[in-house]
Design a protein around this motif. Sequence first.
Motif, PDB file in Angstrom:
ATOM      1  N   PRO A  31      -1.919  -3.103 -14.475  1.00 13.10           N
ATOM      2  CA  PRO A  31      -1.515  -2.370 -15.674  1.00 13.10           C
ATOM      3  C   PRO A  31      -0.290  -2.941 -16.392  1.00 13.10           C
ATOM      4  O   PRO A  31      -0.256  -2.951 -17.628  1.00 13.10           O
ATOM      5  N   TYR A  32       0.691  -3.429 -15.662  1.00 11.26           N
ATOM      6  CA  TYR A  32       1.872  -3.988 -16.329  1.00 11.26           C
ATOM      7  C   TYR A  32       1.486  -5.219 -17.149  1.00 11.26           C
ATOM      8  O   TYR A  32       1.890  -5.362 -18.301  1.00 11.26           O
ATOM      9  N   GLN A  48      11.438  -9.122 -26.134  1.00  9.24           N
ATOM     10  CA  GLN A  48      11.579  -7.679 -26.010  1.00  9.24           C
ATOM     11  C   GLN A  48      10.440  -7.046 -25.214  1.00  9.24           C
ATOM     12  O   GLN A  48      10.561  -5.918 -24.739  1.00  9.24           O
ATOM     13  N   ALA A  49       9.341  -7.760 -25.065  1.00 12.45           N
ATOM     14  CA  ALA A  49       8.133  -7.178 -24.483  1.00 12.45           C
ATOM     15  C   ALA A  49       8.290  -6.744 -23.031  1.00 12.45           C
ATOM     16  O   ALA A  49       7.829  -5.664 -22.655  1.00 12.45           O
ATOM     17  N   ALA A  53       7.866  -2.979 -21.967  1.00  9.57           N
ATOM     18  CA  ALA A  53       6.726  -2.677 -21.100  1.00  9.57           C
ATOM     19  C   ALA A  53       7.178  -1.968 -19.821  1.00  9.57           C
ATOM     20  O   ALA A  53       6.531  -1.014 -19.381  1.00  9.57           O
ATOM     21  N   ALA A  54       8.272  -2.416 -19.234  1.00  9.71           N
ATOM     22  CA  ALA A  54       8.766  -1.775 -18.011  1.00  9.71           C
ATOM     23  C   ALA A  54       9.139  -0.322 -18.283  1.00  9.71           C
ATOM     24  O   ALA A  54       8.818   0.568 -17.482  1.00  9.71           O
ATOM     25  N   THR A  63       6.699   5.292 -11.879  1.00  4.89           N
ATOM     26  CA  THR A  63       7.262   4.259 -11.010  1.00  4.89           C
ATOM     27  C   THR A  63       7.571   3.042 -11.873  1.00  4.89           C
ATOM     28  O   THR A  63       7.079   2.928 -12.996  1.00  4.89           O
ATOM     29  N   TRP A  64       8.364   2.135 -11.342  1.00  4.39           N
ATOM     30  CA  TRP A  64       8.645   0.892 -12.045  1.00  4.39           C
ATOM     31  C   TRP A  64       7.593  -0.138 -11.670  1.00  4.39           C
ATOM     32  O   TRP A  64       7.042  -0.086 -10.563  1.00  4.39           O
TER      33      TRP A  64
END
Length: 74
Positions: A31-32, A48-49, A53-54, A63-64
């Motif tokens: 997913p990330y 910046q993405a 995104a995180a 969650t990270w």
Amino acid sequence: MASKLQLVAPQLYSYWTRGKGLARWAASPTPYRALLAALASEGVPPGQAKGLAANIYHSALGTWPGEHGGGHGH
């Protein structure tokens, strides 16, 4: 007076964390990475993405990226 980005940013963040926007990446096996690709396809600058995104990932999934349920980063 607020800038255009300040006015649209909450709506864009909401898009990526709910409904159709969330569906574009959350069900992916990675997913990330899927979110990064989706953001890039929408013109988010590479510098910046990853941070964006995180933050979106964390907001939507709780969650990270890289925590994999245990919070140990592997």
